[in-house]
Motif scaffolding. Structure first.
Motif, short mmCIF file in Angstrom:
data_model
loop_
_atom_site.label_atom_id
_atom_site.label_comp_id
_atom_site.label_asym_id
_atom_site.label_seq_id
_atom_site.Cartn_x
_atom_site.Cartn_y
_atom_site.Cartn_z
N VAL A 228 4.26 -18.31 6.77
CA VAL A 228 5.05 -18.18 5.54
C VAL A 228 4.13 -18.12 4.32
CG1 VAL A 228 6.72 -19.35 4.05
CG2 VAL A 228 7.10 -19.24 6.52
N GLU A 229 3.10 -18.94 4.30
CA GLU A 229 2.16 -18.92 3.18
C GLU A 229 1.42 -17.59 3.11
OE1 GLU A 229 1.58 -20.93 0.80
OE2 GLU A 229 2.82 -22.65 1.40
N ALA A 230 1.08 -17.04 4.30
CA ALA A 230 0.41 -15.73 4.29
C ALA A 230 1.30 -14.67 3.66
CB ALA A 230 0.03 -15.34 5.72
N MET A 231 2.59 -14.66 4.00
CA MET A 231 3.49 -13.66 3.42
C MET A 231 3.76 -13.97 1.95
SD MET A 231 6.24 -12.84 6.44
CE MET A 231 6.65 -14.55 6.76
N ALA A 232 3.85 -15.22 1.61
CA ALA A 232 4.06 -15.58 0.20
C ALA A 232 2.86 -15.15 -0.64
CB ALA A 232 4.30 -17.07 0.08
N LEU A 233 1.67 -15.31 -0.05
CA LEU A 233 0.47 -14.89 -0.79
C LEU A 233 0.50 -13.39 -1.08
CD1 LEU A 233 -2.27 -15.67 -1.99
CD2 LEU A 233 -3.29 -15.32 0.28
N ILE A 234 0.99 -12.60 -0.13
CA ILE A 234 1.08 -11.15 -0.36
C ILE A 234 2.04 -10.86 -1.51
CG2 ILE A 234 1.93 -9.01 0.64
CD1 ILE A 234 0.81 -9.89 3.30
N HIS A 235 3.20 -11.50 -1.50
CA HIS A 235 4.15 -11.27 -2.60
C HIS A 235 3.59 -11.74 -3.92
CE1 HIS A 235 7.59 -9.77 -0.34
NE2 HIS A 235 7.28 -10.65 0.63
N GLU A 236 2.78 -12.80 -3.89
CA GLU A 236 2.14 -13.26 -5.11
C GLU A 236 1.14 -12.24 -5.63
OE1 GLU A 236 -0.44 -17.09 -6.79
OE2 GLU A 236 0.16 -16.99 -4.69
N LYS A 237 0.38 -11.67 -4.70
CA LYS A 237 -0.58 -10.63 -5.10
C LYS A 237 0.14 -9.42 -5.70
CE LYS A 237 -4.51 -12.54 -3.93
NZ LYS A 237 -5.55 -12.83 -4.96
N PHE A 238 1.24 -8.98 -5.08
CA PHE A 238 1.98 -7.84 -5.62
C PHE A 238 2.57 -8.17 -6.99
CE2 PHE A 238 1.98 -5.86 -1.40
CZ PHE A 238 1.82 -4.53 -1.76
N TYR A 239 3.03 -9.39 -7.16
CA TYR A 239 3.60 -9.79 -8.44
C TYR A 239 2.54 -9.77 -9.55
CZ TYR A 239 5.81 -12.63 -12.02
OH TYR A 239 6.32 -13.10 -13.22
N GLY A 240 1.32 -10.18 -9.20
CA GLY A 240 0.26 -10.19 -10.20
C GLY A 240 -0.51 -8.90 -10.31
N SER A 241 -0.22 -7.92 -9.43
CA SER A 241 -0.96 -6.66 -9.45
C SER A 241 -0.40 -5.72 -10.52
CB SER A 241 -0.88 -5.99 -8.07
OG SER A 241 -1.48 -4.70 -8.13
N PRO B 96 -13.91 -2.16 -0.01
CA PRO B 96 -12.80 -2.07 -0.99
C PRO B 96 -11.73 -1.10 -0.51
CG PRO B 96 -14.77 -0.99 -1.82
CD PRO B 96 -15.19 -1.69 -0.58
N VAL B 97 -10.53 -1.59 -0.35
CA VAL B 97 -9.42 -0.80 0.12
C VAL B 97 -8.14 -1.45 -0.39
CG1 VAL B 97 -9.16 -2.03 2.28
CG2 VAL B 97 -8.36 0.31 2.13
N SER B 98 -7.13 -0.61 -0.61
CA SER B 98 -5.83 -1.11 -1.08
C SER B 98 -4.76 -0.72 -0.08
CB SER B 98 -5.50 -0.52 -2.46
OG SER B 98 -6.43 -0.96 -3.42
N PHE B 99 -3.81 -1.63 0.14
CA PHE B 99 -2.73 -1.41 1.10
C PHE B 99 -1.40 -1.62 0.39
CE2 PHE B 99 -5.48 -2.61 4.97
CZ PHE B 99 -5.82 -1.27 5.15
N ASN B 100 -0.42 -0.86 0.89
CA ASN B 100 0.94 -1.14 0.43
C ASN B 100 1.48 -2.34 1.21
OD1 ASN B 100 1.59 -0.14 2.97
ND2 ASN B 100 2.28 1.85 2.20
N ILE B 101 2.67 -2.73 0.84
CA ILE B 101 3.22 -3.95 1.42
C ILE B 101 3.51 -3.82 2.91
CG2 ILE B 101 5.63 -3.37 0.87
CD1 ILE B 101 5.98 -6.37 0.16
N ASP B 102 3.84 -2.58 3.36
CA ASP B 102 4.15 -2.36 4.78
C ASP B 102 2.91 -2.52 5.65
OD1 ASP B 102 6.79 -1.86 4.16
OD2 ASP B 102 6.44 0.29 3.85
N THR B 103 1.73 -2.26 5.10
CA THR B 103 0.50 -2.43 5.87
C THR B 103 -0.15 -3.79 5.61
OG1 THR B 103 0.15 -0.05 5.71
CG2 THR B 103 -1.74 -1.36 6.39
#
Length: 990
Positions: free
Chosen positions: A829-842, A879-886
């Motif tokens: 859950v923390e791993a997925m929350a961290l992703i949403h946090e990154k997207f929110y701050g991106s 350096p690489v960027s991923f969308n949320i699905d990846t």
């Protein structure tokens, strides 16, 4: 390269130098130069360094950099400028022809003028030369009658503007001449209506059907006649700023119409060539006429010489005849003197006629003056004179006898009277005198009226009568012979005088005619020499090359301009074939033209081809060729006008490139006249407006291309601003054929000539439909982004709440297995929350930096599981960027593998190392490696069949969602290698 001024005579003018050229410093950028060139309207920039000329940047240099796709807008001018310059020395009297020669010799368009210190003083260009070398001389040599158009469209002053506009459209005419009446006898022009008048009246909302022509026509008309020169017509057009002139006759009738087009056509190279050919033909005709006149004069001179010889011979014959007749008269006079001497021997032959004649004339004519009619009558009737004189003498003697006075020797007195009468007045006078005396003697003898001394006896009387008769006959015959000879001599002299006078008059008339013909011949020869001189100067000083070639194609005669075009001297060109200097690819066309000329298929033609100059460079030339034939029809030579069109070809190429650029651009680019008539619309503009690709748009006005609100904005704001400042930019709209209104961003530019007169308008319109849609999409995207960020923020908060709930739940449990399961769930859950946090701050909602995410994720795991242990975590992430699905599958995989290593790899040791690598392999696969140096994964456990939650989750995410592979290696611990394609689509599973 500095060129010294040649000491040659030429045309001197200081107006060929532009004293205010466009200059910039060498440290300026190319972008600065482009802005300066666009604002000034010039096609060059002169580069200065410390007030010294060091280089030049032209449109050709910009085109070269564009073609080479260089990044040049921010480069310094000193890096891209042309340094090798041809300059002209600063002199007080610059030579026009020398400057023109340098421009053409070096094939440049800009000639800087510098002083001895290389300080810039001005610039010479083709434009400055053209402003100096105006072709006014040719316009002064031709009349309006030669070029005017006699087929003029006419209307009366009472015709409506609607009928006139329809007439102009039907006949495709640009103007209509307004007449007082259309009758042939009264075709007097009073005004003119042009297309510009129609456009202006349309803009004013005029009712064309109800408006007569005389209220809208331009008047009064400028006075121009057919015998005026084209220069006068050009001055009138320039002074009054008109493009058409109505030509009047001497009786103010309509003769024709002349426009600027006719004036320009009169300066066409073909027209110049025809003038030169006509001049050459005139010289040939005058030469032929002079030769014929010379032959005629020579024949007359020969005839005069023959007549002179005949006259001299006739004079000699006349002199001979006069001499012979004089000799005959002298012989006759001598014979008469001898006869007189025979009659009177006492008197010498030389004195006797003179004495007798003198005495008798003195007595009869001098002493007894007679009236002129009586004297004339007596000369014509000598019988009456002889009879009268003898009768008078007899009466005198008889009267004296009756008075008692006896006259001595009366017989002798009567005889002397008869002889003198006969000798003076001829035979008939002597016979009459003798007859009167004989009658008197016989009468006196018969009637005894006289004394014996006077009458005598029969014998004396008979003898006396016989003697007087013989004496009278002799003297009368001699007198008549003398008179006949004298009359013949006088008649002969008069005839000779008349002949001499007639021949003298003939000779004088002939001499006068010869002098007149010689004078005319001298005048013709002078005119011919002047004509030949003018033709020679025209040939040598012509601004175009002139060549005469033989029927086989060899150069017979070339002028200086042609030598300059090819770079050879005249001696190097004469008797050489033109193909020697023709570019190989153009030789077949040249031979084809030569063959058509020699076979008579063509008498003139034009050809564009390339010559190879002496220095090896190519020069484009336009050839105007005409065949010149002999009187028998045989081809004599070809006259060729050669015009250097290298600059024109280069301009055509540049124009074609510019047109290609205009046609390739996606923006509407168009041109319109001052009246608003469409002149040009590119392909994108035609497509945007709905017109056909090859449709003629010249009849469309700009008022038809805008909706009412946009047209009002252009007329009230755009056009005034563009006319005043040169440019205007704003948002308008264009109206398509289907009535659709398309929003556009429009740039309107007003173009002027060198005198500041408005010439035309250009416009660039960019379709804003996509921009407006993109703006709407952008605003919608911004709204969605805000919403999506809010969603990410709330999902993160919800996941953190779930993680907190799991934590609170774990505190109520005592079983280790349950606590471990809850901890694993919390980590996921923390791993997925961290992703949403990154997207929110991106800054971007489409992708996040995977490098930053992995570092945060592994650091959180290391903090949670390495309590009391010294575990070192290393990350090597490209350096690489991923969308949320990846990002979510990758984050969960890393979470499971790192958490598994932290929990199971270092059970027997408090130290260890975990390495996380993420890289791109061969630009087609991503590779994720999680490696530890712990106890290692048990070899007896099959990873593919392992049913634990963590490993099964790794396998499912890697294979099913990322479409990749999972590989495990056992070396100094455990190494998991996961590969998945870069372009592989992520599969979303429930």
């Amino acid at each position: 390269m500095k060129v010294s001024q040649l000491d040659k005579p030429g045309l001197i003018s200081t107006q060929i130098i532009d004293r205010q050229p466009l200059t910039l410093a060498a440290e300026s950028t190319v972008a600065d130069a482009l802005v300066a060139m666009a604002q000034s309207g010039k096609n060059y920039v002169l580069i200065l360094a410390a007030q010294t000329l060091v280089g030049i940047l032209t449109e050709r240099d910009v085109l070269r950099m564009v073609a080479q796709t260089q990044t040049w807008t921010n480069r310094r001018l000193k890096e891209v400028m042309t340094r090798s310059l041809v300059t002209y020395p600063a002199v007080s009297k610059p030579d026009v022809f020398e400057a023109l020669k340098l421009l053409r010799q070096h094939q440049i368009r800009h000639l800087p003028v510098v002083d001895a210190k290389q300080q810039l003083t001005g610039l010479i260009t083709y434009e400055t030369l053209q402003s100096t070398l105006q072709p006014t001389a040719l316009l002064r040599l031709r009349t309006v009658r030669e070029v005017m158009n006699t087929a003029v469209l006419c209307a009366t002053s009472n015709d409506s503007l609607l009928a006139i506009a329809a007439q102009m459209y039907t006949h495709k005419a640009s103007c209509v001449v307004i007449l007082e009446s259309t009758a042939a006898a009264t075709r007097c022009p009073v005004g003119i209506i042009t297309e510009r008048d129609i456009v202006q009246l349309q803009a004013l909302g005029t009712d064309f059907a109800a408006t007569p022509a005389h209220t809208a026509m331009s008047y009064p008309l400028l006075p121009i006649q057919a015998q005026d020169t084209l220069w006068q017509a050009h001055q009138a057009m320039t002074q009054h700023r008109v493009r058409r002139l109505v030509v009047r006759t001497d009786s103010d009738g309509l003769a024709g119409l002349i426009t600027q087009t006719e004036l320009l056509r009169s300066l066409d190279p073909l027209e110049l060539y025809q003038n030169l050919q006509a001049l050459e033909t005139l010289v040939q005709q005058q030469t032929q006429s002079l030769n014929q006149l010379n032959t005629h004069l020579q024949q007359k001179v020969d005839a005069y010489q023959t007549l002179k010889q005949e006259l001299e011979q006739a004079n000699q014959e006349l002199e001979q005849r006069v001499a012979e007749r004089t000799a005959e008269l002298e012989a006759a006079n001598l014979l008469l003197c001898q006869q007189i001497q025979t009659l009177n021997p006492a008197v010498s032959p030389a004195q006797q006629p003179k004495l007798l004649s003198a005495a008798w004339i003195k007595f009869c004519l001098k002493e007894i003056p007679l009236p002129l009619p009586l004297a004339t009558w007596l000369d014509r009737h000598p019988i009456y004179l002889g009879a009268g004189l003898t009768a008078t003498t007899i009466c005198l003697i008889e009267g004296l006898r009756q008075a008692g006075v006896m006259v001595p020797a009366p017989f002798l007195l009567i005889m002397v009277t008869a002889i003198l009468t006969a000798s003076t007045n001829g035979l008939w006078a002597g016979l009459a005198s003798t007859g009167v005396w004989a009658i008197y003697v016989i009468w006196a003898a018969l009637f005894s009226v006289g004394p014996p001394a006077l009458s005598g006896g029969v014998a004396p009387v008979s003898l006396g009568i016989l003697m007087v008769l013989l004496a009278g006959l002799r003297q009368g015959i001699e007198r008549d012979r003398y008179q006949a000879l004298n009359q013949l001599l006088i008649s002969t002299n008069q005839s000779l005088d008349r002949q001499i006078q007639r021949h003298t008059a003939t000779l004088q008339k002939t001499n006068q005619q010869l002098r007149q013909e010689v004078l005319e011949r001298q005048q013709v020869e002078t005119a011919l020499r002047e004509s030949e001189t003018r033709f020679r100067v025209t040939f040598e000083k012509a601004a175009v090359g002139i060549v005469n070639t033989s029927p086989q194609g060899y150069f017979l005669k070339v002028n200086q301009k042609f030598c300059e075009i090819l770079g050879y001297t005249a001696a190097e060109l004469i008797d050489r074939h033109f193909q020697e200097f023709t570019y190989p690819a153009d030789q077949p066309r040249g031979l084809q033209m030569l063959e058509s000329m020699t076979t008579g298929q063509k008498i003139q033609g034009t050809l564009e081809k390339r010559y190879v100059r002496k220095d090896g460079t190519l020069v484009w030339a336009n050839l105007t060729i005409a065949a010149v034939h002999k009187p028998n029809g045989q081809l004599d030579y070809q006259a060729v006008i050669v015009e250097d069109i290298s600059d024109r070809k280069e301009a055509e190429i540049q124009q074609q490139n510019l047109i290609a650029i205009l046609e390739a651009t996606t923006d509407l680019v168009g041109m319109a006249s001052v009246e608003g008539q469409t002149l040009y619309v590119n392909k994108a503009g035609r497509k945007l407006s709905g017109a056909g690709e090859f449709e003629d748009l010249s009849h469309i006005n700009i008022t038809d291309m805008h909706p009412d609100w946009a047209l009002q904005k252009v007329q009230q704001e755009g056009l005034p601003t563009a006319i005043q400042t040169g440019h205007w930019q704003g948002e308008t709209a264009i109206l398509t054929r289907t009535g659709e209104e398309i929003p556009v961003s429009q740039v309107l530019t007003a173009h002027r000539d060198s005198q500041g007169r408005l010439q035309f308008f250009s416009t660039i319109m960019r379709d804003l439909s996509e921009t407006y849609r993109a703006e709407r999409a952008r605003r919608e995207a911004e709204t969605k982004a805000v919403l999506l960020k809010e969603i990410h923020h709330r999902v993160k908060n919800n996941l953190q709440i779930v993680s907190g709930i799991l934590y609170l739940q774990s505190r109520t449990l005592d079983q280790p297995q349950a606590l471990k399961s809850l901890q694993d769930c919390r980590d996921r859950v923390e791993a997925m929350a961290l992703i949403h946090e990154k997207f929110y701050g991106s800054a971007s909602l489409e992708a996040i930096s995977f490098n930053s995410y992995i570092r945060s994720l592994t650091q959180n795991l290391l903090t949670s599981y390495s309590v009391g242990k010294q575990i070192e975590l290393k990350t090597e992430i490209e350096p690489v960027s991923f969308n949320i699905d990846t990002a979510i599958p990758c984050g969960l995989i890393i979470n499971e593998l790192v958490a598994n290593a932290l929990q199971h790899a270092f059970l027997e040791s408090s130290q260890g190392e975990i390495i996380v690598k993420f890289s791109i392999q061969a630009e087609k696969d991503y590779e994720l490696i999680v490696q530890d140096n712990g106890v290692g994964f048990p070899a007896t456990i099959d990873f593919q069949t392992q049913t634990s939650m963590g490993l099964r989750l790794v396998r499912t995410l890697a294979v099913n969602q990322l479409r990749g592979t999972v590989e495990i290696k056992y070396q100094n611990g455990t190494l998991f290698c996961i590969r998945f394609p870069i372009d592989g689509k992520v599969k979303i599973t429930a």
